[in-house]
Design a protein around this motif. Structure first.
Motif, mmCIF file in Angstrom:
data_model
loop_
_atom_site.group_PDB
_atom_site.id
_atom_site.type_symbol
_atom_site.label_atom_id
_atom_site.label_comp_id
_atom_site.label_asym_id
_atom_site.label_seq_id
_atom_site.Cartn_x
_atom_site.Cartn_y
_atom_site.Cartn_z
ATOM 1 N N CYS A 26 -4.237 10.289 54.301
ATOM 2 C CA CYS A 26 -2.956 11.000 53.464
ATOM 3 C C CYS A 26 -2.715 11.786 54.349
ATOM 4 O O CYS A 26 -3.757 12.444 55.690
ATOM 5 C CB CYS A 26 -3.644 11.718 52.471
ATOM 6 N N TYR A 28 -1.245 15.237 54.251
ATOM 7 C CA TYR A 28 -1.447 16.706 54.232
ATOM 8 C C TYR A 28 -3.446 16.204 54.077
ATOM 9 O O TYR A 28 -3.751 16.307 54.467
ATOM 10 C CB TYR A 28 -0.615 17.045 52.550
ATOM 11 N N ARG A 29 -3.344 17.533 54.188
ATOM 12 C CA ARG A 29 -4.088 18.520 54.015
ATOM 13 C C ARG A 29 -4.695 19.969 53.041
ATOM 14 O O ARG A 29 -4.705 20.936 53.304
ATOM 15 C CB ARG A 29 -5.024 19.449 55.697
ATOM 16 N N TYR A 32 -7.153 22.696 47.890
ATOM 17 C CA TYR A 32 -7.874 22.138 46.862
ATOM 18 C C TYR A 32 -7.923 20.262 46.442
ATOM 19 O O TYR A 32 -8.406 19.784 45.809
ATOM 20 C CB TYR A 32 -6.558 22.403 46.133
ATOM 21 N N GLY A 74 -5.114 9.673 47.934
ATOM 22 C CA GLY A 74 -3.992 9.841 49.348
ATOM 23 C C GLY A 74 -3.329 9.446 49.305
ATOM 24 O O GLY A 74 -2.644 10.191 47.955
ATOM 25 N N ASN A 103 2.858 13.179 46.987
ATOM 26 C CA ASN A 103 3.236 14.132 48.207
ATOM 27 C C ASN A 103 4.142 14.056 47.750
ATOM 28 O O ASN A 103 4.974 15.902 48.226
ATOM 29 C CB ASN A 103 1.987 14.378 49.345
ATOM 30 N N ASP A 125 4.477 15.327 43.702
ATOM 31 C CA ASP A 125 4.040 16.863 43.858
ATOM 32 C C ASP A 125 5.284 17.823 44.847
ATOM 33 O O ASP A 125 5.240 17.303 45.332
ATOM 34 C CB ASP A 125 2.551 16.928 44.867
ATOM 35 N N LYS A 127 3.854 20.558 46.076
ATOM 36 C CA LYS A 127 3.195 21.902 46.220
ATOM 37 C C LYS A 127 2.855 23.318 46.810
ATOM 38 O O LYS A 127 2.503 24.489 45.824
ATOM 39 C CB LYS A 127 2.154 21.126 47.904
HETATM 40 S S1 SF4 Z 1 -3.680 17.206 47.244
HETATM 41 FE FE1 SF4 Z 1 -2.761 14.648 47.056
HETATM 42 S S2 SF4 Z 1 -1.270 15.119 49.505
HETATM 43 FE FE2 SF4 Z 1 -3.376 16.977 48.844
HETATM 44 S S3 SF4 Z 1 -4.511 16.026 50.908
HETATM 45 FE FE3 SF4 Z 1 -5.023 15.971 48.862
HETATM 46 S S4 SF4 Z 1 -3.879 13.039 48.710
HETATM 47 FE FE4 SF4 Z 1 -3.029 14.460 50.196
#
Ligand code: SF4
Length: 230
Positions: A26, A28-29, A32, A74, A103, A125, A127
């Protein structure tokens, strides 16, 4: 590309019994995130790769029972053309509709999938507010573009908001609202502390906050259905 497979799920595809495919990596980080094994390369590399052909056989075998296939991660769109080819095979060779979880960081790929008419449903998503996207490694310009593309197919899209307090405050929600005007389905998702990427154990919101948010959304987005997963 694929590190996980669940043959049968009753909860991942709205209104359909489905199989669920998990891609890894992924960009993003999200603090949560609970898919740590799929997101962090050093953890994901310890899991065996599952060949796409094997997955196609498995969903073909279940075709009389499942009514759709979910691809999640992911972040599946990181796999680009390989993902498009795979969805094409599920659609044309297996003959099942696909729901994709994303995402929203790859608007070009979402456009390709919609243009090819091989995507049945998109779970997108959203976010946080625009200025906070960089906190999770995101570029809001990409998200804005994805929201724009997805808003042309409102009956095929669910926008999902995870109520993680540092990213979804009252002010964040107010700033997110203008981007949601054309959508029909918006899901409120609960943030659950625990074995997450950051393990920061922030306390989740109380029911009062969700009620406030629901009233806000009903007032500003009267056409939208709010799906509560809280
Ligand atoms: S919630 Fe989704 S977009 Fe965010 S880090 Fe985890 S897999 Fe990636």
């Amino acid at each position: 590309m694929i590190k996980g497979f669940r043959g049968t799920s009753l909860i991942d595809y709205p209104g359909k019994i489905s199989s669920v495919i998990y891609t890894y990596l992924c960009n993003y980080r999200c603090p949560y995130c609970y898919n740590v094994d799929l997101v962090l390369p050093e953890r994901a590399n310890r899991l065996p790769d599952i060949p796409e052909e094997y997955i196609l056989q498995e969903i073909m075998r279940r075709r009389g029972f499942i009514k759709g296939v979910v691809i999640t991660g992911g972040e599946p769109t990181l796999w680009g053309r390989r993902l498009v080819n795979f969805i094409e095979k599920i659609y044309y060779e297996v003959g099942l509709p696909v729901k994709l979880d994303t995402n929203g960081s790859n608007p070009e790929l979402i456009k390709v999938l919609f243009d090819m008419e091989i995507l049945d449903f998109l779970a997108l998503d959203f976010k946080t507010s625009p200025q906070k996207y960089e906190k999770i490694g995101g570029d809001f310009k990409k998200i804005e573009k994805t929201l724009e593309i997805a808003s042309l197919k409102p009956e095929r899209v669910e926008v999902r908001i995870t109520f993680y307090p540092p990213l979804v405050s009252q002010r964040d929600l107010e700033e997110m609202l203008p981007y949601l005007k054309k959508f029909k389905f918006i899901a409120f998702q609960k943030y659950i502390p625990g074995k997450t990427l950051k393990e920061d154990n922030i306390s989740p919101y109380s029911p009062d906050f969700y009620n406030w948010a629901k009233d806000l959304f009903k007032k500003h987005l009267p056409e939208a259905e709010i799906v509560e997963r809280i």
